[in-house]
Motif scaffolding. Structure first.
Motif, PDB file in Angstrom:
ATOM      1  N   CYS A 218      -8.976  -7.968   7.876  1.00 18.14           N
ATOM      2  CA  CYS A 218      -9.394  -7.830   6.479  1.00 18.14           C
ATOM      3  C   CYS A 218      -9.824  -9.136   5.835  1.00 18.14           C
ATOM      4  O   CYS A 218     -10.452  -9.139   4.778  1.00 18.14           O
ATOM      5  CB  CYS A 218      -8.285  -7.177   5.655  1.00 18.14           C
ATOM      6  N   GLU A 219      -9.475 -10.272   6.426  1.00 17.60           N
ATOM      7  CA  GLU A 219      -9.900 -11.584   5.945  1.00 17.60           C
ATOM      8  C   GLU A 219      -9.511 -11.862   4.491  1.00 17.60           C
ATOM      9  O   GLU A 219     -10.262 -12.441   3.709  1.00 17.60           O
ATOM     10  CB  GLU A 219     -11.415 -11.760   6.136  1.00 17.60           C
ATOM     11  N   VAL A 220      -8.320 -11.398   4.099  1.00 13.23           N
ATOM     12  CA  VAL A 220      -7.797 -11.627   2.753  1.00 13.23           C
ATOM     13  C   VAL A 220      -6.775 -12.761   2.813  1.00 13.23           C
ATOM     14  O   VAL A 220      -6.093 -12.946   3.819  1.00 13.23           O
ATOM     15  CB  VAL A 220      -7.149 -10.328   2.221  1.00 13.23           C
ATOM     16  N   ALA A 325      -5.396  -3.205   7.562  1.00 15.74           N
ATOM     17  CA  ALA A 325      -6.537  -3.887   6.958  1.00 15.74           C
ATOM     18  C   ALA A 325      -7.202  -3.012   5.901  1.00 15.74           C
ATOM     19  O   ALA A 325      -7.554  -3.486   4.803  1.00 15.74           O
ATOM     20  CB  ALA A 325      -7.549  -4.259   8.050  1.00 15.74           C
ATOM     21  N   LYS A 326      -7.382  -1.724   6.196  1.00 18.63           N
ATOM     22  CA  LYS A 326      -8.047  -0.804   5.273  1.00 18.63           C
ATOM     23  C   LYS A 326      -7.270  -0.698   3.958  1.00 18.63           C
ATOM     24  O   LYS A 326      -7.860  -0.708   2.866  1.00 18.63           O
ATOM     25  CB  LYS A 326      -8.170   0.577   5.924  1.00 18.63           C
ATOM     26  N   GLU A 329      -7.568  -3.949   1.895  1.00 15.39           N
ATOM     27  CA  GLU A 329      -8.896  -4.041   1.281  1.00 15.39           C
ATOM     28  C   GLU A 329      -9.014  -3.137   0.052  1.00 15.39           C
ATOM     29  O   GLU A 329      -9.641  -3.509  -0.944  1.00 15.39           O
ATOM     30  CB  GLU A 329      -9.969  -3.682   2.315  1.00 15.39           C
ATOM     31  N   LYS A 330      -8.416  -1.942   0.105  1.00 17.69           N
ATOM     32  CA  LYS A 330      -8.459  -1.030  -1.035  1.00 17.69           C
ATOM     33  C   LYS A 330      -7.839  -1.651  -2.274  1.00 17.69           C
ATOM     34  O   LYS A 330      -8.314  -1.464  -3.391  1.00 17.69           O
ATOM     35  CB  LYS A 330      -7.716   0.269  -0.701  1.00 17.69           C
ATOM     36  N   MET A 333      -9.786  -5.931  -2.457  1.00 22.65           N
ATOM     37  CA  MET A 333     -11.223  -6.203  -2.393  1.00 22.65           C
ATOM     38  C   MET A 333     -12.102  -5.116  -3.014  1.00 22.65           C
ATOM     39  O   MET A 333     -13.255  -5.368  -3.346  1.00 22.65           O
ATOM     40  CB  MET A 333     -11.642  -6.420  -0.927  1.00 22.65           C
ATOM     41  N   GLU A 334     -11.595  -3.898  -3.154  1.00 19.50           N
ATOM     42  CA  GLU A 334     -12.436  -2.798  -3.617  1.00 19.50           C
ATOM     43  C   GLU A 334     -12.154  -2.453  -5.078  1.00 19.50           C
ATOM     44  O   GLU A 334     -11.154  -2.877  -5.658  1.00 19.50           O
ATOM     45  CB  GLU A 334     -12.202  -1.571  -2.718  1.00 19.50           C
TER      46      GLU A 334
END
Length: 375
Positions: A218-220, A325-326, A329-330, A333-334
């Motif tokens: 996820c690169e967070v 990761a998903k 991201e939610k 990042m989203e």
């Protein structure tokens, strides 16, 4: 050990037996102190019986939330004959337990040989629960249903979160101020996830590897607290690959201070109740990775309230890195993350508004109980 903190699960039966061995000494203490009231928790069902024999009223303090208690109490009382009235709260097959099965460890003095729910029966008129006072948007309906099930008035204590986020530096937290806080302060607002699984859960090597995989995917930015006593086998080269955006810590960390930091935008948690309360108290959405006990129910509650998301699993019920990761991201990042932060912040404000009122209500209820008993 005198609590379950840092205690491996296989030693919990020994702790409970030690509690039971103290019952004779406890009876002497009651006789000497002559208290007006006894408050007891999950592991001491013998305590209210001893108090009652000396004319002392007792009140059960349920330190988990009302949602798992109402769910499991319903299952205990009705089995699968009647579905739980709130379908948002459920357990898939790989999480189901038999709440009617006898407790394997020897528990003495539980009501009707019933350890988990006998505590409710033994409580005098009311039950205290660690939850919100006016939690209509959170646990309100579950508090009401629990009251129906146990036939006692359920009184929320408020979140009982110790907000020491603004305290001055002390020796035990020097590492936070010298290393963690400067690292977090270099990150943008809401850009970082905090990963911590509490003091009572031990991650497996497989789970650690999947979390690490998800963090790479996820690169967070992330701050990951790992217990010293966990077997830590991070992927080869992991530290080098994530060194610009990740910080891995081993040992104790000041969770409240980290969650209160403005750069933290999500909390990857096992969803122990205290961790859920702390995360929402500071307005941080939860990325839920529940493992056992009440944690899966807490995770579904957070998702229902719109204050977080639960990490998906594979067909065998195991966490996988892609789903970790998903979920991150939610939240971070989203666009969906903005909505979750708004809901978490709103709940945070409600918690802080109600804290004093909740404690006052508890005090009033306990005082009334003591006066009634005296008269």
């Amino acid at each position: 050990m005198h609590t379950t903190k840092n205690l491996p699960p296989n030693l919990i039966p020994a702790l409970i037996q030690a509690f039971q061995m103290s019952s004779s000494s406890f009876s002497e203490i009651l006789n000497d102190l002559k208290p007006d009231l006894l408050i007891y928790d999950f592991f001491q069902p013998w305590a209210p019986k001893l108090a009652l024999s000396q004319g002392v009223p007792s009140v059960y303090f349920a330190t988990s939330g009302a949602t798992p208690f109402s769910f499991f109490y319903h299952l205990y009382k009705y089995g699968t004959n009647f579905p739980f009235p709130y379908p948002e709260i459920y357990l898939p097959d790989h999480e189901k337990v038999d709440v009617r099965a006898p407790v394997e460890m020897v528990i003495k003095d539980a009501e009707d040989d019933d350890f988990a729910f006998g505590n409710f029966k033994l409580s005098s008129e009311i039950v205290l629960i660690k939850s919100l006072l006016g939690g209509a948007d959170f646990e309100g309906k579950y508090i009401d249903y629990l009251s129906v099930l146990c036939q006692k008035k359920v009184v929320p204590t408020g979140p009982l979160v110790l907000d020491n986020s603004g305290d001055e530096k002390d020796e035990d937290e020097y590492y936070y101020y010298s290393e963690i806080s400067p690292w977090l302060s270099a990150k943008e607002q809401f850009s970082t996830v905090f990963i911590c699984f509490g003091s009572e859960h031990f991650l497996s090597g497989e789970q650690i590897l999947e979390i690490a995989k998800g963090l790479e995917l996820c690169e967070v930015n992330f701050l990951w607290a790992i217990r010293l006593d966990e077997n830590v086998f991070l992927p080869e080269g992991f530290s080098d690959r994530v060194k610009k955006r990740g910080l891995v810590l081993q040992g104790w960390v000041p969770q409240a201070k980290i969650l209160a930091h403005p750069s933290v935008g999500g909390f990857v948690s096992h969803c122990g109740w205290s961790s859920v309360m702390e995360s929402l108290y500071f307005g941080v959405p939860v990325i839920a990775m529940p493992i056992k006990f009440d944690q899966p129910i807490n995770a579904r509650l957070v998702a229902e309230a719109g204050c977080g998301v639960e990490v998906g699993r594979d067909e065998n019920g195991r966490f996988i890195g892609e789903e970790v990761a998903k979920a991150i991201e939610k939240v971070v990042m989203e666009k969906s993350g903005e909505d979750m932060r708004f809901r978490a912040k709103s709940l945070s404000e409600k918690m802080k508004e109600e804290e004093e009122q909740a404690v006052d209500e508890v005090a009033d209820q306990l005082l009334r109980l003591c006066k009634t008993n005296k008269s």
